[in-house]
Design a protein around this motif. Structure first.
Motif, PDB file in Angstrom:
ATOM      1  N   ALA A 128      22.553  47.275  40.586  1.00  0.00           N
ATOM      2  CA  ALA A 128      22.045  46.399  39.576  1.00  0.00           C
ATOM      3  C   ALA A 128      21.279  45.343  40.385  1.00  0.00           C
ATOM      4  CB  ALA A 128      22.660  45.833  38.513  1.00  0.00           C
ATOM      5  N   ASP A 129      21.769  44.531  41.534  1.00  0.00           N
ATOM      6  CA  ASP A 129      21.156  43.587  42.100  1.00  0.00           C
ATOM      7  C   ASP A 129      20.286  43.880  43.258  1.00  0.00           C
ATOM      8  OD1 ASP A 129      22.930  43.953  43.805  1.00  0.00           O
ATOM      9  OD2 ASP A 129      24.081  42.003  43.682  1.00  0.00           O
ATOM     10  N   GLN A 130      20.146  45.027  43.464  1.00  0.00           N
ATOM     11  CA  GLN A 130      19.268  45.763  44.470  1.00  0.00           C
ATOM     12  C   GLN A 130      17.849  46.007  43.816  1.00  0.00           C
ATOM     13  OE1 GLN A 130      21.912  49.076  46.108  1.00  0.00           O
ATOM     14  NE2 GLN A 130      20.614  48.478  47.955  1.00  0.00           N
ATOM     15  N   TYR A 131      17.820  45.667  42.559  1.00  0.00           N
ATOM     16  CA  TYR A 131      16.373  46.260  41.736  1.00  0.00           C
ATOM     17  C   TYR A 131      15.939  44.855  41.266  1.00  0.00           C
ATOM     18  CZ  TYR A 131      13.723  48.413  38.340  1.00  0.00           C
ATOM     19  OH  TYR A 131      12.515  49.101  37.361  1.00  0.00           O
ATOM     20  N   PRO A 132      14.602  44.593  41.745  1.00  0.00           N
ATOM     21  CA  PRO A 132      13.824  45.086  42.669  1.00  0.00           C
ATOM     22  C   PRO A 132      13.868  44.373  44.061  1.00  0.00           C
ATOM     23  CG  PRO A 132      12.672  43.648  41.501  1.00  0.00           C
ATOM     24  CD  PRO A 132      13.818  43.828  40.833  1.00  0.00           C
ATOM     25  N   MET A 133      14.549  44.956  45.008  1.00  0.00           N
ATOM     26  CA  MET A 133      15.162  44.317  46.353  1.00  0.00           C
ATOM     27  C   MET A 133      16.193  43.199  46.264  1.00  0.00           C
ATOM     28  SD  MET A 133      13.305  45.721  48.990  1.00  0.00           S
ATOM     29  CE  MET A 133      13.372  44.587  50.201  1.00  0.00           C
TER      30      MET A 133
END
Length: 453
Positions: free
Chosen positions: A283-288
């Motif tokens: 979840a916390d990779q989106y967006p980057m």
């Protein structure tokens, strides 16, 4: 946002906007617009001239939505290429993730072009950014949430720590929102892939220059509404996510057409997987990077010169997806790298906290505060996931934007092509409050109607 403010977002009003970390002094803030650019980058070029002086970026221009984007650098040829045979010569200007891809992906290369500091911002954004230099603060409760700042601006143009720099990325100005269609491509090692087609509405309440505090935006940073259009098995699914400015978990809901039900997602935050993304993205990779900062200690390592994707008109131009997304990595002929200065931030999981990525290294472009490279490590210190973003000037905004990004899972030997717009209609960037997006569409009780349209 009538019902929205009365419903789930009412909690945002009760967040602790308590004691906070100090901003910079007025004398320090005067450097902005002088030796520093209005958003905090070094105005001067580097010693050998390979990074030029910043001179304001490309000017804002009127542009019809249907007009093709003009690449002002289309006639340029690469200065040189970096591959597995010569990476030692350039490794001081590469991330660990870039080095890993060059070493392990046969045929992977980085074509390096002349550098252009093409990114600037409208005067309203830069003026409010200068005010934020002495105003914006993070909370002192250990969450690194945003305590005070003006909206429609970068909060920390002269950052004192890594958390402040990451907030600049989270609040990077790309207009008030966007309307777009795109695919998320799931690529296998043999080059086969399938695309998850999506239509998205995004609204960023805190990007408005009419907002003067997190409270005035009801504590909301961004709201995303994703409507799945393909493959047929997922057509009609709808995902709604609210991201917050304070120490509050993301809210997420999903509509499933087969069940005709709206379900509250139990945990769309931290390292929980994005639904339907085959465990290839948290979840916390989106967006980057998005979401709460409280599980990490954030160290501002400093600046360095680095080869990063820049002015990527060719990559985002209209063409078949199969020409772009291929086995192990996207088509190298379409990628443009330039030498720029970046901020390096190290994030390490705090004692007593947990996250599947025990350590993360982020690299933010100094002219835009956009996160361009990200390396994620497991608890054994092994590089696990590598991310890379693209950037180009959207002249209708008078600012640069970052949409498409690539995420490699080195363990699964697969990668994602996120926000892929090559086969889609043009993105409609909202420069201001034009009213083209109704905020009521971001309410969970509206999902059933949207999914059944």
């Amino acid at each position: 946002m009538r019902r929205l403010a009365q419903g789930v977002l009412i909690l945002g009003l009760s967040m602790m906007w308590t004691t906070s970390k100090a901003a910079v002094s007025p004398s320090e803030a005067k450097r902005l617009g002088r030796e520093l650019t209005p958003v905090g980058a070094e105005r001067a070029g580097n010693r050998d001239g390979s990074i030029p002086e910043w001179q304001g970026g490309l000017p804002k221009k009127k542009r019809k939505l249907t007009d093709a984007r003009i690449d002002p650098y289309a006639s340029e040829n690469p200065l040189f290429s970096i591959d597995a045979t010569n990476l030692e010569k350039y490794k001081d200007k590469l991330s660990a993730g870039q080095i890993e891809l060059l070493k392990t992906r046969k045929g992977y290369r980085m074509d390096v072009y002349p550098s252009h500091r093409s990114c600037g911002y409208p005067e309203t954004i830069t003026e409010r950014t200068k005010q934020n230099a002495t105003l914006a603060k993070l909370s002192n409760d250990g969450s690194d949430s945003l305590d005070s700042a003006l909206g429609g601006a970068f909060p920390f143009p002269i950052p004192q720590n890594g958390a402040e720099a990451i907030w600049n990325h989270r609040l990077r100005w790309q207009g008030l929102g966007r309307i777009e269609a795109y695919q998320t491509n799931f690529i296998n090692p043999d080059g086969s892939f399938y695309g998850l087609g999506q239509e998205q509405l995004a609204l960023t309440p805190f990007a408005s220059t009419k907002v003067n505090s997190p409270r005035e935006a009801n504590g909301v940073q961004m709201m995303i509404l994703d409507m799945m259009t393909s493959p047929p098995s997922r057509n009609g699914e709808v995902l709604l996510v609210h991201y917050f400015l304070g120490n509050k978990a993301n809210n997420g809901w999903m509509y499933f057409p087969g069940q005709r039900r709206v379900r509250r997602l139990p945990a769309l935050e931290y390292d929980n997987p994005v639904p339907g993304f085959e465990n290839l993205e948290t979840a916390d990779q989106y967006p980057m990077f998005a979401g709460a900062l409280d599980r990490y200690d954030w160290k501002l390592v400093g600046k360095q010169e680095m080869y990063i994707p820049y002015n990527n008109y060719k990559f985002v131009a209209k063409r078949k997806m199969s020409e772009v997304y291929q086995g192990l990595y996207p088509n190298r002929d379409l990628m443009r790298y330039e030498l720029h200065r970046v901020w390096k931030i190290e994030a390490t999981v705090k004692p007593g906290m947990r996250h599947m990525f025990a350590r993360r290294t982020f690299y933010l472009d100094e002219d835009t505060w956009m996160l361009m490279e990200a390396d994620q490590y497991d608890s054994q210190g092994k590089l696990w996931r590598v991310m890379e973003a693209t950037i180009y000037p959207a002249v209708e905004l008078g600012a640069c934007v970052s949409q498409e990004f690539i995420s490699w899972d080195l363990n699964a030997n697969r990668y994602l092509g996120e926000y892929a717009t090559q086969e889609s209609k043009p993105t409609d960037w909202l420069a201001g409050d034009e009213g083209r997006i109704d905020p009521r569409q971001f309410e969970p009780e509206d999902l059933r109607r949207i999914g059944a349209r």
